[in-house]
Design a protein around this motif. Structure first.
Motif, PDB file in Angstrom:
ATOM      1  N   ALA A  24      36.701  81.215  27.885  1.00  0.00           N
ATOM      2  CA  ALA A  24      36.664  80.763  29.279  1.00  0.00           C
ATOM      3  C   ALA A  24      36.672  79.253  29.488  1.00  0.00           C
ATOM      4  CB  ALA A  24      35.447  81.360  29.972  1.00  0.00           C
ATOM      5  N   PRO A  25      35.993  78.438  28.674  1.00  0.00           N
ATOM      6  CA  PRO A  25      35.939  77.006  28.988  1.00  0.00           C
ATOM      7  C   PRO A  25      37.330  76.385  29.109  1.00  0.00           C
ATOM      8  CG  PRO A  25      34.365  77.545  27.262  1.00  0.00           C
ATOM      9  CD  PRO A  25      35.211  78.765  27.463  1.00  0.00           C
ATOM     10  N   ARG A  26      37.455  75.431  30.039  1.00  0.00           N
ATOM     11  CA  ARG A  26      38.739  74.781  30.276  1.00  0.00           C
ATOM     12  C   ARG A  26      38.645  73.297  29.955  1.00  0.00           C
ATOM     13  NH1 ARG A  26      38.909  76.657  36.319  1.00  0.00           N
ATOM     14  NH2 ARG A  26      36.680  76.821  35.851  1.00  0.00           N
ATOM     15  N   PRO A  27      39.710  72.697  29.466  1.00  0.00           N
ATOM     16  CA  PRO A  27      39.688  71.267  29.168  1.00  0.00           C
ATOM     17  C   PRO A  27      39.932  70.447  30.425  1.00  0.00           C
ATOM     18  CG  PRO A  27      41.827  72.171  28.594  1.00  0.00           C
ATOM     19  CD  PRO A  27      40.989  73.332  29.076  1.00  0.00           C
ATOM     20  N   VAL A  28      39.245  69.310  30.521  1.00  0.00           N
ATOM     21  CA  VAL A  28      39.454  68.403  31.643  1.00  0.00           C
ATOM     22  C   VAL A  28      39.218  66.972  31.158  1.00  0.00           C
ATOM     23  CG1 VAL A  28      37.055  68.638  32.445  1.00  0.00           C
ATOM     24  CG2 VAL A  28      38.822  67.860  34.031  1.00  0.00           C
ATOM     25  N   HIS A  29      40.093  66.079  31.564  1.00  0.00           N
ATOM     26  CA  HIS A  29      39.974  64.676  31.147  1.00  0.00           C
ATOM     27  C   HIS A  29      38.938  63.968  32.015  1.00  0.00           C
ATOM     28  CE1 HIS A  29      41.146  60.494  30.350  1.00  0.00           C
ATOM     29  NE2 HIS A  29      41.754  60.946  29.278  1.00  0.00           N
ATOM     30  N   SER A  66      44.530  73.689  36.537  1.00  0.00           N
ATOM     31  CA  SER A  66      45.818  74.363  36.386  1.00  0.00           C
ATOM     32  C   SER A  66      45.942  74.902  34.969  1.00  0.00           C
ATOM     33  CB  SER A  66      46.963  73.380  36.655  1.00  0.00           C
ATOM     34  OG  SER A  66      48.194  73.923  36.243  1.00  0.00           O
ATOM     35  N   PRO A  67      46.430  76.119  34.775  1.00  0.00           N
ATOM     36  CA  PRO A  67      46.561  76.673  33.429  1.00  0.00           C
ATOM     37  C   PRO A  67      47.570  75.930  32.581  1.00  0.00           C
ATOM     38  CG  PRO A  67      47.627  78.095  35.046  1.00  0.00           C
ATOM     39  CD  PRO A  67      46.845  77.077  35.825  1.00  0.00           C
ATOM     40  N   GLU A  68      48.431  75.118  33.204  1.00  0.00           N
ATOM     41  CA  GLU A  68      49.432  74.397  32.444  1.00  0.00           C
ATOM     42  C   GLU A  68      48.887  73.094  31.858  1.00  0.00           C
ATOM     43  OE1 GLU A  68      50.167  75.607  35.574  1.00  0.00           O
ATOM     44  OE2 GLU A  68      51.179  77.342  34.724  1.00  0.00           O
ATOM     45  N   LEU A  69      47.728  72.654  32.333  1.00  0.00           N
ATOM     46  CA  LEU A  69      47.202  71.368  31.913  1.00  0.00           C
ATOM     47  C   LEU A  69      46.592  71.437  30.523  1.00  0.00           C
ATOM     48  CD1 LEU A  69      45.460  70.024  35.132  1.00  0.00           C
ATOM     49  CD2 LEU A  69      47.615  69.253  34.132  1.00  0.00           C
ATOM     50  N   LEU A  70      46.903  70.447  29.703  1.00  0.00           N
ATOM     51  CA  LEU A  70      46.206  70.184  28.469  1.00  0.00           C
ATOM     52  C   LEU A  70      46.085  71.386  27.541  1.00  0.00           C
ATOM     53  CD1 LEU A  70      43.391  67.945  29.961  1.00  0.00           C
ATOM     54  CD2 LEU A  70      45.444  67.192  28.769  1.00  0.00           C
ATOM     55  N   VAL A  79      53.976  63.036  28.952  1.00  0.00           N
ATOM     56  CA  VAL A  79      54.743  64.262  28.703  1.00  0.00           C
ATOM     57  C   VAL A  79      53.924  65.530  28.938  1.00  0.00           C
ATOM     58  CG1 VAL A  79      55.994  65.582  26.939  1.00  0.00           C
ATOM     59  CG2 VAL A  79      56.247  63.094  27.047  1.00  0.00           C
ATOM     60  N   MET A  80      52.671  65.531  28.510  1.00  0.00           N
ATOM     61  CA  MET A  80      51.886  66.760  28.489  1.00  0.00           C
ATOM     62  C   MET A  80      50.814  66.851  29.587  1.00  0.00           C
ATOM     63  SD  MET A  80      53.298  68.319  25.982  1.00  0.00           S
ATOM     64  CE  MET A  80      52.176  69.688  25.760  1.00  0.00           C
ATOM     65  N   ALA A  81      50.331  65.717  30.073  1.00  0.00           N
ATOM     66  CA  ALA A  81      49.213  65.758  31.030  1.00  0.00           C
ATOM     67  C   ALA A  81      49.354  64.655  32.073  1.00  0.00           C
ATOM     68  CB  ALA A  81      47.890  65.626  30.284  1.00  0.00           C
ATOM     69  N   PRO A  82      50.438  64.663  32.834  1.00  0.00           N
ATOM     70  CA  PRO A  82      50.657  63.577  33.807  1.00  0.00           C
ATOM     71  C   PRO A  82      49.570  63.454  34.862  1.00  0.00           C
ATOM     72  CG  PRO A  82      52.189  65.405  34.175  1.00  0.00           C
ATOM     73  CD  PRO A  82      51.530  65.650  32.856  1.00  0.00           C
ATOM     74  N   ASP A  83      48.827  64.537  35.127  1.00  0.00           N
ATOM     75  CA  ASP A  83      47.765  64.452  36.114  1.00  0.00           C
ATOM     76  C   ASP A  83      46.663  63.496  35.677  1.00  0.00           C
ATOM     77  OD1 ASP A  83      46.704  65.473  38.693  1.00  0.00           O
ATOM     78  OD2 ASP A  83      45.038  66.106  37.415  1.00  0.00           O
ATOM     79  N   LEU A  90      41.949  67.140  23.928  1.00  0.00           N
ATOM     80  CA  LEU A  90      41.786  68.226  24.894  1.00  0.00           C
ATOM     81  C   LEU A  90      42.912  69.242  24.777  1.00  0.00           C
ATOM     82  CD1 LEU A  90      40.623  66.147  27.972  1.00  0.00           C
ATOM     83  CD2 LEU A  90      39.249  67.821  26.713  1.00  0.00           C
ATOM     84  N   MET A  91      44.126  68.777  24.496  1.00  0.00           N
ATOM     85  CA  MET A  91      45.251  69.684  24.299  1.00  0.00           C
ATOM     86  C   MET A  91      44.990  70.596  23.101  1.00  0.00           C
ATOM     87  SD  MET A  91      49.273  68.771  23.578  1.00  0.00           S
ATOM     88  CE  MET A  91      48.890  68.067  21.954  1.00  0.00           C
ATOM     89  N   ASN A  92      44.472  70.000  22.035  1.00  0.00           N
ATOM     90  CA  ASN A  92      44.194  70.771  20.824  1.00  0.00           C
ATOM     91  C   ASN A  92      43.072  71.777  21.046  1.00  0.00           C
ATOM     92  OD1 ASN A  92      44.686  71.284  18.015  1.00  0.00           O
ATOM     93  ND2 ASN A  92      42.863  70.097  17.494  1.00  0.00           N
TER      94      ASN A  92
END
Length: 261
Positions: free
Chosen positions: A232-237, A253-257, A13-17, A219-221
């Motif tokens: 600035a830091p961005r979450p990445v799986h 992408s700003p929509e991710l996580l 639902v939230m992080a299909p990538d 990562l979403m949290n």
């Protein structure tokens, strides 16, 4: 190998990538990935909260779905330490609570073939260098279930250290929880917010461009708090980093996580 992918609810639902990256990675390594569309939830939300009776139908469906093709696959992979931990450690507890010895036996058989992504790569496939390229500075957050339930240890870091171009920096107080915990963040919102505030501050303090973990939920949290703070830091799986190559680099992408648009 023939590997069955369990995407997990939150990834779907939230992080299909994250799921797509898992498939790309495993296929690049020469393995066949199969997906059973009947899969739903692993039941972790219920089991973590102690609702074993309510979790039982969910666990039965999970076992029914993956057991049917158990002889046709070599492993089941989940890009989530928390969900893999639920399958490996909590499904049999739910069955035992219900007094269902047959379900307990079947759940054990399914869990024996179930692995979190880093476990699958390092322990089953025997690889550490997956040919990834990620020319960025990252800091690693070891999620609670992966660290305390699955005990994945240094496997994710072993994989990250083999990535070309990456720089890994220390995360202060890395072993502390991010405060998500599924329903914990809803039932104990103030405590949860205090925890993720500290975690996000430590991510910023690390100086990394990205915070990486093996659970999209954490990562979403963390990403949500970083975004709301304007940090600035961005979450990445982990799967997204390992799937990234020179030919097909990861694009944030700003929509991710949990990143606000």
């Amino acid at each position: 190998m023939r590997i069955s992918l369990m995407t997990t609810c939150l990834v779907d639902v939230m992080a299909p990538d994250v799921a797509r990256s898992t498939v790309l990675l495993l296929e690049r390594l020469g393995h066949q990935v199969v997906f059973d569309p009947r899969q739903t939830c692993c039941g972790q939300m219920h089991t973590n909260t102690g609702y074993y009776a309510e979790a039982a139908p969910v666990v039965r469906h999970f076992v029914d779905t993956f057991e049917q093709r158990l002889d046709e696959v070599d492993a089941i992979v989940m890009p989530s330490g928390s969900c893999a931990g639920c399958v490996r450690e909590q499904h049999r507890l739910v069955a035992r609570h219900e007094g269902d010895t047959d379900l307990e036996r079947r759940a054990e058989a399914v869990s024996a073939k179930t692995y979190e992504l880093s476990e699958l790569l390092v322990d089953v496939l025997g690889v550490s260098d997956v040919g990834a390229y990620f020319p960025h500075t990252v800091t690693y957050h070891p999620t609670c279930h992966s660290m305390r339930v699955l005990k994945v240890g240094a496997r994710p870091l072993k994989l990250l250290r083999a990535v070309e171009g990456i720089e890994i920096v220390n995360l202060p107080e890395s072993s502390t929880c991010c405060g998500f915990g599924g329903t914990f963040s809803v039932k104990n919102a103030d405590v949860s917010d205090a925890m993720v505030t500290d975690k996000a501050a430590n991510v910023v303090r690390s100086g990394a461009e990205f915070v990486v973990a093996g659970d999209a939920s954490c990562l979403m949290n963390i990403g949500g708090k970083l975004s709301r703070n304007g940090d600035a830091p961005r979450p990445v799986h982990l799967a997204q980093i390992l799937a990234s190559t020179r030919e097909h680099p990861f694009v944030s992408s700003p929509e991710l996580l949990g990143r606000a648009s």
